[in-house]
Scaffold this motif. Sequence first.
Motif, PDB file in Angstrom:
ATOM      1  N   GLY A 155      -6.855  27.942  81.631  1.00 17.35           N
ATOM      2  CA  GLY A 155      -7.311  26.701  81.312  1.00 17.35           C
ATOM      3  C   GLY A 155      -8.416  26.801  79.781  1.00 17.35           C
TER       4      GLY A 155
ATOM      5  N   ALA B  10       2.585  20.564  76.083  1.00 15.13           N
ATOM      6  CA  ALA B  10       2.003  20.199  74.955  1.00 15.13           C
ATOM      7  C   ALA B  10       2.399  20.223  73.666  1.00 15.13           C
ATOM      8  CB  ALA B  10       0.720  21.421  74.335  1.00 15.13           C
TER       9      ALA B  10
ATOM     10  N   GLY C 114       1.113  21.153  81.927  1.00 17.73           N
ATOM     11  CA  GLY C 114       1.272  21.855  81.263  1.00 17.73           C
ATOM     12  C   GLY C 114       1.637  22.551  79.922  1.00 17.73           C
TER      13      GLY C 114
ATOM     14  N   VAL D 110      -1.927  17.801  75.589  1.00 19.00           N
ATOM     15  CA  VAL D 110      -2.123  18.703  76.807  1.00 19.00           C
ATOM     16  C   VAL D 110      -2.139  18.070  78.135  1.00 19.00           C
ATOM     17  CG1 VAL D 110      -2.799  20.867  77.625  1.00 19.00           C
ATOM     18  CG2 VAL D 110      -3.268  20.852  75.554  1.00 19.00           C
ATOM     19  N   ARG D 111      -0.694  18.325  78.585  1.00 17.17           N
ATOM     20  CA  ARG D 111      -1.067  17.369  80.147  1.00 17.17           C
ATOM     21  C   ARG D 111      -1.462  18.725  81.251  1.00 17.17           C
ATOM     22  NH1 ARG D 111       4.028  14.419  83.242  1.00 17.17           N
ATOM     23  NH2 ARG D 111       3.413  13.894  84.811  1.00 17.17           N
ATOM     24  N   THR D 112      -2.209  17.730  82.163  1.00 14.61           N
ATOM     25  CA  THR D 112      -3.439  18.523  82.612  1.00 14.61           C
ATOM     26  C   THR D 112      -3.062  18.585  84.251  1.00 14.61           C
ATOM     27  OG1 THR D 112      -5.442  16.971  82.774  1.00 14.61           O
ATOM     28  CG2 THR D 112      -4.839  19.286  81.070  1.00 14.61           C
TER      29      THR D 112
ATOM     30  N   PRO E   2      -1.832  25.731  73.168  1.00 14.46           N
ATOM     31  CA  PRO E   2      -2.670  25.525  74.687  1.00 14.46           C
ATOM     32  C   PRO E   2      -2.623  26.993  74.973  1.00 14.46           C
ATOM     33  CG  PRO E   2      -0.897  24.348  74.406  1.00 14.46           C
ATOM     34  CD  PRO E   2      -1.632  25.140  73.205  1.00 14.46           C
TER      35      PRO E   2
ATOM     36  N   LEU F 214     -10.502  23.939  78.343  1.00 15.17           N
ATOM     37  CA  LEU F 214      -9.135  23.021  77.966  1.00 15.17           C
ATOM     38  C   LEU F 214      -9.602  21.829  78.285  1.00 15.17           C
ATOM     39  CD1 LEU F 214      -6.462  21.986  77.451  1.00 15.17           C
ATOM     40  CD2 LEU F 214      -5.846  22.636  80.081  1.00 15.17           C
TER      41      LEU F 214
ATOM     42  N   LEU G  16      -8.216  26.983  75.411  1.00 18.68           N
ATOM     43  CA  LEU G  16      -7.363  26.841  74.288  1.00 18.68           C
ATOM     44  C   LEU G  16      -7.534  28.229  73.301  1.00 18.68           C
ATOM     45  CD1 LEU G  16      -8.321  23.133  73.321  1.00 18.68           C
ATOM     46  CD2 LEU G  16      -5.950  23.532  73.693  1.00 18.68           C
TER      47      LEU G  16
ATOM     48  N   PHE H  24      -2.737  27.798  78.662  1.00 16.54           N
ATOM     49  CA  PHE H  24      -2.630  26.560  80.121  1.00 16.54           C
ATOM     50  C   PHE H  24      -2.760  27.232  81.646  1.00 16.54           C
ATOM     51  CE2 PHE H  24      -1.372  23.726  84.154  1.00 16.54           C
ATOM     52  CZ  PHE H  24      -1.891  22.855  83.751  1.00 16.54           C
ATOM     53  N   GLU H  25      -2.465  28.117  82.085  1.00 21.03           N
ATOM     54  CA  GLU H  25      -3.309  28.974  82.601  1.00 21.03           C
ATOM     55  C   GLU H  25      -4.673  29.087  83.112  1.00 21.03           C
ATOM     56  OE1 GLU H  25      -0.274  29.680  81.251  1.00 21.03           O
ATOM     57  OE2 GLU H  25       1.110  28.400  82.419  1.00 21.03           O
TER      58      GLU H  25
END
Lengths: 189, 213
Positions: free
Chosen positions: A140, A97, A95, A112-114, A135, A153, A142, A137-138
Amino acid sequence: MIQSNSGGSRAADPEPVAPDGRPAEEQPRWRRDFPIDWAQDELVSRKDLVKFICLTSLAFVAGQVWIVAKSLSERSGAAILPGAAVATVDELPIGGAKTFTYPEGSTPRILVRTGPAAFVAYDQQCTHLLCPVVPAFEEGRLHCPCHNGWFDLASGRPLAGPPRRALPRVTLEVRGDVVYATGVEGPAA
Amino acid sequence: MTVPETLEFFIDPARCIGCQACVQGCAECDSHKGQSMIQLDYVDRAQSTQTVPVVCMHCDSPTCAEVCPADAIKRTEDGVVQTARKPRCIACNNCVLACPFGVPKMNTGMHLMMKCDLCYDRTSVGLKPMCASVCPSQALAFGTREEMARLRPRARPVNTFRFGMQTIRTRVNMMVPLDAPAEVVDVTAAMHEPTVGHDPMDDAFHAPEEVEP
């Protein structure tokens, strides 16, 4: 009315003399724009008009074909660029970036690390008005905060808001502990 | 196709017999759309039988074209001033009122100023204008200067006229007696006197005739 004799024949090619009798160079501009002589006037014939319309239409068609060919050639395959290390795997939490430039001197890209070994990277400029995207992230996605634009994302496609084009994607490769950027897909490549 | 430089038009009012043949012949020309563009003026009908055919003088610097706001009147390279271009003419009557010779006529039905164009379809292929070909006394003549000098030894062609401050050279010549001095007529002083011959205002505005109460 004074009638005066004029001997001999008239001039071979009569130059129009303005009523004030001054030479053509001293005449106002409108005399050149609205010449009295037929040959100097820009009378457009029907044939000329049809020719102009046909050639202009042809040029438009050629331009459209060129645009289509250009966009097709851009879509096929990522630009070939030398790879570059942009991060280490442990550098980012899931999550997390970071921004980087790839290739050197480009506009900022966002990485971004997913997942444990899954990364995505896009150009950070929103395709609407070039605001930097952040991002979410939660969800999914941008997010572009300028005009509430949203991108997927996973793929970079626009989801909501003003943007209509996908974010240029930076292709990545994870080798060992290092994340390498290997190319850029999309129009900003 | 242009009108040859050597061929000129000569008007000789002294020979005019007022037969109206030119007026009728003019309408037969293919480039005139069936309209006659010659005005036969009666100079002083009560006192004299003198008549004068009025055709376009084809000025080197045409006043009609000078005043045209729509840029519709053009002169071809052979010095012939053409009828107004139909797509441009706005029927404003400026040319009708400005021409010092009173030549242009407004065709209100066609919304077009029409004037003598020297029968361009005929003269450009070497024929005489319609009026010159039908005139029985050759008051309207079309030919070379040498020809005229031989045929009319007692007259000379004049093609320079002055109206007020404006000097006009024309392609069409007026024949005057050989020994006649240059005549000065103050046109501007006579502007508000009753017209002799036809009134150019009649060419511009067709006022309804007054009805007796």
